[in-house]
Motif scaffolding. Structure first.
Motif, mmCIF file in Angstrom:
data_model
loop_
_atom_site.group_PDB
_atom_site.id
_atom_site.type_symbol
_atom_site.label_atom_id
_atom_site.label_comp_id
_atom_site.label_asym_id
_atom_site.label_seq_id
_atom_site.Cartn_x
_atom_site.Cartn_y
_atom_site.Cartn_z
ATOM 1 N N THR A 13 21.448 36.370 59.476
ATOM 2 C CA THR A 13 21.187 35.415 60.557
ATOM 3 C C THR A 13 20.319 34.267 60.062
ATOM 4 O OG1 THR A 13 21.358 37.159 62.228
ATOM 5 C CG2 THR A 13 20.214 35.130 62.870
ATOM 6 N N GLN A 14 19.284 34.608 59.314
ATOM 7 C CA GLN A 14 18.366 33.588 58.819
ATOM 8 C C GLN A 14 19.078 32.630 57.860
ATOM 9 O OE1 GLN A 14 14.457 34.083 56.261
ATOM 10 N NE2 GLN A 14 14.098 34.933 58.299
ATOM 11 N N HIS A 15 19.943 33.166 57.013
ATOM 12 C CA HIS A 15 20.668 32.309 56.073
ATOM 13 C C HIS A 15 21.629 31.378 56.808
ATOM 14 C CE1 HIS A 15 23.388 31.142 52.768
ATOM 15 N NE2 HIS A 15 22.347 31.373 51.977
ATOM 16 N N ILE A 16 22.336 31.895 57.796
ATOM 17 C CA ILE A 16 23.254 31.067 58.580
ATOM 18 C C ILE A 16 22.493 29.962 59.304
ATOM 19 C CG2 ILE A 16 24.792 31.084 60.589
ATOM 20 C CD1 ILE A 16 25.625 33.956 59.671
ATOM 21 N N ASP A 17 21.341 30.304 59.897
ATOM 22 C CA ASP A 17 20.532 29.306 60.608
ATOM 23 C C ASP A 17 19.989 28.250 59.661
ATOM 24 O OD1 ASP A 17 21.001 30.653 62.939
ATOM 25 O OD2 ASP A 17 19.048 31.648 63.018
ATOM 26 N N ARG A 18 19.530 28.701 58.503
ATOM 27 C CA ARG A 18 18.967 27.763 57.528
ATOM 28 C C ARG A 18 20.039 26.772 57.058
ATOM 29 N NH1 ARG A 18 16.249 23.866 55.539
ATOM 30 N NH2 ARG A 18 16.238 23.739 53.270
ATOM 31 N N LEU B 55 5.399 38.076 57.311
ATOM 32 C CA LEU B 55 4.104 37.720 57.877
ATOM 33 C C LEU B 55 3.883 38.603 59.099
ATOM 34 C CD1 LEU B 55 1.586 35.868 58.040
ATOM 35 C CD2 LEU B 55 2.966 34.310 59.464
ATOM 36 N N ASN B 56 2.853 39.462 59.012
ATOM 37 C CA ASN B 56 2.560 40.417 60.093
ATOM 38 C C ASN B 56 3.782 41.268 60.433
ATOM 39 O OD1 ASN B 56 -0.094 39.413 60.347
ATOM 40 N ND2 ASN B 56 0.614 37.768 61.706
ATOM 41 N N GLY B 57 4.506 41.661 59.387
ATOM 42 C CA GLY B 57 5.660 42.532 59.565
ATOM 43 C C GLY B 57 6.939 41.850 60.006
ATOM 44 N N LYS B 58 6.920 40.505 60.137
ATOM 45 C CA LYS B 58 8.101 39.755 60.557
ATOM 46 C C LYS B 58 8.657 38.977 59.375
ATOM 47 C CE LYS B 58 9.648 36.041 63.607
ATOM 48 N NZ LYS B 58 9.242 34.992 64.584
ATOM 49 N N PRO B 59 9.966 39.108 59.068
ATOM 50 C CA PRO B 59 10.556 38.374 57.937
ATOM 51 C C PRO B 59 10.495 36.860 58.143
ATOM 52 C CG PRO B 59 12.019 40.136 58.673
ATOM 53 C CD PRO B 59 10.953 39.996 59.720
ATOM 54 N N ILE B 60 9.911 36.164 57.171
ATOM 55 C CA ILE B 60 9.879 34.702 57.249
ATOM 56 C C ILE B 60 10.705 34.060 56.130
ATOM 57 C CG2 ILE B 60 7.660 34.608 58.439
ATOM 58 C CD1 ILE B 60 6.351 33.901 55.752
ATOM 59 N N LYS C 205 12.462 28.349 62.307
ATOM 60 C CA LYS C 205 11.651 28.169 63.524
ATOM 61 C C LYS C 205 10.163 28.026 63.196
ATOM 62 C CE LYS C 205 13.338 31.894 65.516
ATOM 63 N NZ LYS C 205 14.476 32.222 64.617
ATOM 64 N N ILE C 206 9.792 28.308 61.972
ATOM 65 C CA ILE C 206 8.393 28.164 61.584
ATOM 66 C C ILE C 206 8.065 26.683 61.414
ATOM 67 C CG2 ILE C 206 6.722 28.596 59.739
ATOM 68 C CD1 ILE C 206 8.058 31.274 59.284
ATOM 69 N N SER D 195 5.048 26.417 54.729
ATOM 70 C CA SER D 195 6.283 26.316 53.966
ATOM 71 C C SER D 195 6.660 27.690 53.425
ATOM 72 C CB SER D 195 6.115 25.321 52.807
ATOM 73 O OG SER D 195 7.267 25.286 52.009
ATOM 74 N N PRO D 196 7.421 28.472 54.194
ATOM 75 C CA PRO D 196 7.796 29.805 53.722
ATOM 76 C C PRO D 196 8.665 29.762 52.467
ATOM 77 C CG PRO D 196 8.987 29.248 55.728
ATOM 78 C CD PRO D 196 7.955 28.189 55.537
ATOM 79 N N GLY D 197 9.494 28.704 52.327
ATOM 80 C CA GLY D 197 10.326 28.584 51.141
ATOM 81 C C GLY D 197 9.508 28.426 49.874
#
Length: 368
Positions: free
Chosen positions: A205-210, A249-254, A276-277, A281-283
């Motif tokens: 999902t994250q890859h598709i959104d990105r 971050l706090n157990g949530k994939p970023i 959504k962050i 810069s998580p990347g």
């Protein structure tokens, strides 16, 4: 020497271990040439193509060369999985000139099956295209080296001081501090099916959104590619071929990275982060963690592979070149496509002069 053409992958007279040993002695040895990659990809996508797999065997019957090719719907002969692979080549450890000549003799004998040959993403350390050009010059085929792409990489082995400076750069440290203020950061490389299982859906999902956020299509939109990525990971766990990792971050994939360990290097392939962050810069933090992983595990480099995106400039220490070529049996088609290509290059050059903002570097969008 005997050259055989196979239209079914299960008929090829070489097993996984024999393939591995043959590839280990080849000049180029990327994961994209491996038994697992080829067989898993073909299992998911082979129905859309016709296999055209050439095998060379010596007088004792031992396999001495592999040409993993396929025909697409336009009757173009190309490497298996070339749209999803960054580095490709024939697997011919010894007697390359002789075996390549024999392969292309067989290809010419089957010329009623194909209209054009397209060989993409050949690293400059390979002599394949030089041999192919020579063969074409002597056999009434027309060779055109039609493209070159940068493949940036960060060399770590022997370049430790430079790597350390990168990790200590203000922008890199700032990325970590921004998230540290928000809670606990963790980076995990998955080592088992059970460990990875809860994360696949979030990763896809994250890859598709990105990709959607920058107007690119993600490969993971296809259910077949999702199956391919997951099965490749699960089937190569013992070899540690796939590097699948998550930044939380706090157990949530970023952020995630799906790549490979190949030739003692970490190969960049499918990164993504949570779009959504808004703060931080998580990347960038993901790249920092991947570099640290390379250092900790004594990997020689972080290979960013094809595509000269701007963010790679911040980290790469070397740029390799990756070439592509086309081979035609029709002189008319050869000259027509060369002329059209030159005209299109001239148009693009003019547009870049008129509209400097469009002068963006070629990205690896073909394999997102």
């Amino acid at each position: 020497m005997q050259i055989s053409l196979y239209n079914k992958l299960e008929d090829i007279p070489i097993d996984k271990e024999q393939w591995r040993k043959l590839l280990a002695r080849n000049t180029t040895r990327s994961v994209f040439q491996s038994y697992a990659w080829t067989h898993n990809w073909w299992e998911q996508f082979g129905n859309n193509y016709t296999l055209f797999f050439l095998v060379a065997q010596n007088n004792d019957g031992q396999v001495s060369g592999l040409a993993p090719l396929m025909l697409d719907e336009s009757r173009t002969l190309r490497f298996i999985a070339d749209k999803n692979s960054d580095y490709l080549d024939f697997i011919i450890p010894d007697d390359r000139s002789e075996i390549l000549s024999a392969f292309f003799k067989k290809i010419r004998e089957q010329q009623h099956d194909w209209l054009m040959i397209e060989l993409n993403n050949i690293r400059r350390c390979s002599d394949l295209l030089d041999h192919v050009k020579r063969i074409c010059n002597s056999s009434n085929m027309y060779f055109w080296r039609n493209g070159t792409i940068d493949a940036p990489s960060l060399i770590i082995d022997g370049n430790e001081k430079h790597t350390e400076r990168l990790l200590k750069k203000y922008s890199t440290r700032r990325a970590e501090k921004q998230f540290s203020r928000q809670g606990e950061i963790s980076f995990t490389v998955f080592r088992s099916r059970e460990q990875a299982a809860p994360y696949w859906k979030a990763f896809f999902t994250q890859h598709i959104d990105r990709c959607g956020s920058v107007n690119r299509g993600s490969s993971f939109i296809q259910p077949a590619f999702r199956r391919f990525a997951r099965e490749l990971f699960e089937q190569t766990l013992e070899e540690h071929t796939v590097h699948f990792s998550v930044l939380e971050l706090n157990g949530k994939p970023i952020a995630f990275h799906y790549g490979f360990i190949s030739e003692n290097r970490l190969v960049w392939y499918k990164p993504c982060f949570d779009t959504k962050i808004k703060k931080g810069s998580p990347g960038l933090l993901l790249i920092k963690r991947l570099i640290e992983h390379c250092v900790d595990n004594k990997l020689q480099e972080l290979d960013f592979t094809i595509g000269a995106e701007a963010f790679k400039d911040r980290f790469c220490s070397i740029r390799r070149r990756v070439d592509s070529a086309r081979i035609y049996k029709s002189r008319t088609r050869y000259f027509t496509e060369c002329i059209l290509h030159m005209m299109w290059d001239a148009v693009k050059h003019t547009l870049r002069k008129l509209f400097p903002g469009t002068n963006q570097r070629k990205a690896d969008s073909t394999r997102n």
